[in-house]
Design an enzyme around this catalytic site. Structure first.
Site, PDB file in Angstrom:
ATOM      1  N   GLY A  16       0.787  -1.227   0.000  1.00  0.00           N
ATOM      2  CA  GLY A  16       0.000   0.000   0.000  1.00  0.00           C
ATOM      3  C   GLY A  16       0.820   1.279   0.000  1.00  0.00           C
ATOM      4  O   GLY A  16       0.343   2.313   0.448  1.00  0.00           O
ATOM      5  N   MET A  84      -3.937  -7.321  -7.352  1.00  0.00           N
ATOM      6  CA  MET A  84      -3.439  -8.519  -8.043  1.00  0.00           C
ATOM      7  C   MET A  84      -4.534  -9.489  -8.463  1.00  0.00           C
ATOM      8  O   MET A  84      -4.350 -10.722  -8.375  1.00  0.00           O
ATOM      9  CB  MET A  84      -2.399  -9.219  -7.149  1.00  0.00           C
ATOM     10  CG  MET A  84      -1.271  -8.348  -6.713  1.00  0.00           C
ATOM     11  SD  MET A  84      -0.494  -7.483  -8.086  1.00  0.00           S
ATOM     12  CE  MET A  84       0.771  -8.641  -8.496  1.00  0.00           C
ATOM     13  N   HIS A 103       1.733   0.735 -13.294  1.00  0.00           N
ATOM     14  CA  HIS A 103       2.538  -0.458 -13.614  1.00  0.00           C
ATOM     15  C   HIS A 103       4.019  -0.095 -13.640  1.00  0.00           C
ATOM     16  O   HIS A 103       4.400   0.920 -14.235  1.00  0.00           O
ATOM     17  CB  HIS A 103       2.121  -1.023 -14.976  1.00  0.00           C
ATOM     18  CG  HIS A 103       2.831  -2.275 -15.325  1.00  0.00           C
ATOM     19  ND1 HIS A 103       2.487  -3.503 -14.799  1.00  0.00           N
ATOM     20  CD2 HIS A 103       3.904  -2.496 -16.111  1.00  0.00           C
ATOM     21  CE1 HIS A 103       3.312  -4.427 -15.250  1.00  0.00           C
ATOM     22  NE2 HIS A 103       4.195  -3.844 -16.038  1.00  0.00           N
ATOM     23  N   ASP A 138      -2.739  -4.507 -18.633  1.00  0.00           N
ATOM     24  CA  ASP A 138      -1.606  -3.590 -18.824  1.00  0.00           C
ATOM     25  C   ASP A 138      -1.527  -3.037 -20.240  1.00  0.00           C
ATOM     26  O   ASP A 138      -0.447  -2.914 -20.813  1.00  0.00           O
ATOM     27  CB  ASP A 138      -0.279  -4.306 -18.487  1.00  0.00           C
ATOM     28  CG  ASP A 138      -0.199  -4.741 -17.036  1.00  0.00           C
ATOM     29  OD1 ASP A 138       0.542  -5.693 -16.735  1.00  0.00           O
ATOM     30  OD2 ASP A 138      -0.909  -4.129 -16.220  1.00  0.00           O
ATOM     31  N   HIS A 165       9.407   2.757  -7.111  1.00  0.00           N
ATOM     32  CA  HIS A 165       8.279   3.063  -6.220  1.00  0.00           C
ATOM     33  C   HIS A 165       8.163   4.562  -5.968  1.00  0.00           C
ATOM     34  O   HIS A 165       7.064   5.117  -5.973  1.00  0.00           O
ATOM     35  CB  HIS A 165       8.410   2.299  -4.902  1.00  0.00           C
ATOM     36  CG  HIS A 165       8.080   0.847  -5.028  1.00  0.00           C
ATOM     37  ND1 HIS A 165       7.052   0.388  -5.825  1.00  0.00           N
ATOM     38  CD2 HIS A 165       8.662  -0.253  -4.498  1.00  0.00           C
ATOM     39  CE1 HIS A 165       7.013  -0.942  -5.764  1.00  0.00           C
ATOM     40  NE2 HIS A 165       7.971  -1.347  -4.974  1.00  0.00           N
TER      41      HIS A 165
HETATM   42  C1  GRF Z   1       3.529  -1.409  -7.479  1.00  0.00           C
HETATM   43  O1  GRF Z   1       4.853  -1.567  -7.949  1.00  0.00           O
HETATM   44  C2  GRF Z   1       2.583  -1.378  -8.655  1.00  0.00           C
HETATM   45  O2  GRF Z   1       3.112  -0.769  -9.815  1.00  0.00           O
HETATM   46  C3  GRF Z   1       2.400  -2.828  -8.905  1.00  0.00           C
HETATM   47  O3  GRF Z   1       2.272  -3.394  -7.605  1.00  0.00           O
HETATM   48  C4  GRF Z   1       3.080  -2.623  -6.697  1.00  0.00           C
HETATM   49  C5  GRF Z   1       2.234  -2.247  -5.494  1.00  0.00           C
HETATM   50  O4  GRF Z   1       3.008  -1.592  -4.544  1.00  0.00           O
HETATM   51  N1  GRF Z   1       1.264  -3.123  -9.742  1.00  0.00           N
HETATM   52  P1  GRF Z   1       2.319  -0.941  -3.236  1.00  0.00           P
HETATM   53  O5  GRF Z   1       1.438  -1.990  -2.620  1.00  0.00           O
HETATM   54  O6  GRF Z   1       1.539   0.276  -3.670  1.00  0.00           O
HETATM   55  O7  GRF Z   1       3.483  -0.570  -2.382  1.00  0.00           O
END
Ligand code: GRF
Length: 184
Positions: A16, A84, A103, A138, A165
Site C-alpha cells: 500500500g 493482483m 505499472h 496492462d 516506487h
Molecule cells: C507497485 O509496484 C505497482 O506498480 C504494482 O504493484 C506494486 C504495489 O506496490 N502493480 P504498493 O502496494 O503500492 O506498495
C-alpha cells in the site's frame, strides 16, 4: 471556474505504498473507499488509520456486489494500486474510462509480473506507466509514463525497485490530481 473533487476507490492487494502516497493528498481528492483482495494486506491498516472505509473481497469475488458497493459510496474513479486480481470484462465495461492502473515498467515493455527484474535482465529502460484500464491487461491508453534515467549499471534490484516506487508515488499523485478533473 472551479474543479469538483473526484471520489476515488483505491484497489490494493499488498503493502500500500501508493495508497499511502494518495492518502497524503486528501486535501485535494476524496478517497471514498479502499478495496483489498487480501485480509492481511498492510495497506488496509493504513486506510483504517486514516479513517477511510474499507472493503475486503472474498476469495471468490462477487463483482456485481462490488459494483453496487462502489455506487453506494458514490465512487467516480477507480485506481488499481497493486491490485493482483484480473478484472472481468463486464466489470471493466461498467467502469471503462473511469479506471486507472499503475505499472512498474515502460509499457508495452514488460507487462505482467516481475517487470523491473525483466527490464534489468534485458538491459531495457526502466520506468513507470499510469494507464487507463481496458479488458486487456496492462494495455490501455497511457496517461503518464516516465523513464528512470540513468539506472547505474550493476545497481541492485532492490535499489532500482525503490527508485521505481518513488516515481510511482509521484505519477499516482499527479494522476489523481489531474486526470479527467470535471469543472463544476
Ligand atoms: C507497485 O509496484 C505497482 O506498480 C504494482 O504493484 C506494486 C504495489 O506496490 N502493480 P504498493 O502496494 O503500492 O506498495
Amino acid at each position: 471556474m472551479s474543479f469538483g473533487r473526484q471520489r476515488w476507490a483505491l484497489f490494493i492487494s499488498g503493502t500500500g505504498s501508493n495508497l499511502h502516497a494518495t492518502i497524503d493528498l486528501r486535501d485535494h481528492v476524496d478517497i471514498a473507499l479502499v478495496v483489498s483482495s487480501k485480509h492481511q494486506a498492510p495497506g488496509l491498516l493504513k486506510a483504517k488509520r486514516a479513517g477511510i472505509p474499507t472493503l475486503v473481497l472474498e476469495p471468490k469475488i462477487n463483482w456485481d456486489l462490488l459494483h453496487q458497493e462502489l455506487i453506494k459510496h458514490r465512487v467516480q474513479r477507480i485506481f488499481l494500486l497493486g491490485f493482483m486480481k484480473l478484472l472481468p470484462e463486464d466489470f471493466v465495461r461498467r467502469w471503462e474510462g473511469q479506471m486507472l492502473n499503475v505499472h512498474p515498467s515502460l509499457l508495452p515493455l514488460h507487462p505482467g509480473l516481475k517487470s523491473i527484474e525483466k527490464a534489468l535482465i534485458k538491459k531495457d529502460p526502466v520506468g513507470v506507466t499510469v494507464h487507463e484500464v481496458i479488458h486487456e491487461m496492462d494495455a490501455g491508453e497511457k496517461i503518464f509514463q516516465k523513464r528512470i534515467h540513468p539506472v547505474p549499471s550493476g545497481m541492485p534490484l532492490e535499489s532500482v525497485e525503490q527508485l521505481v516506487h518513488l516515481l510511482e508515488h509521484r505519477l499516482v499523485r499527479e494522476s489523481v490530481r489531474k486526470w479527467k478533473i470535471v469543472p463544476t
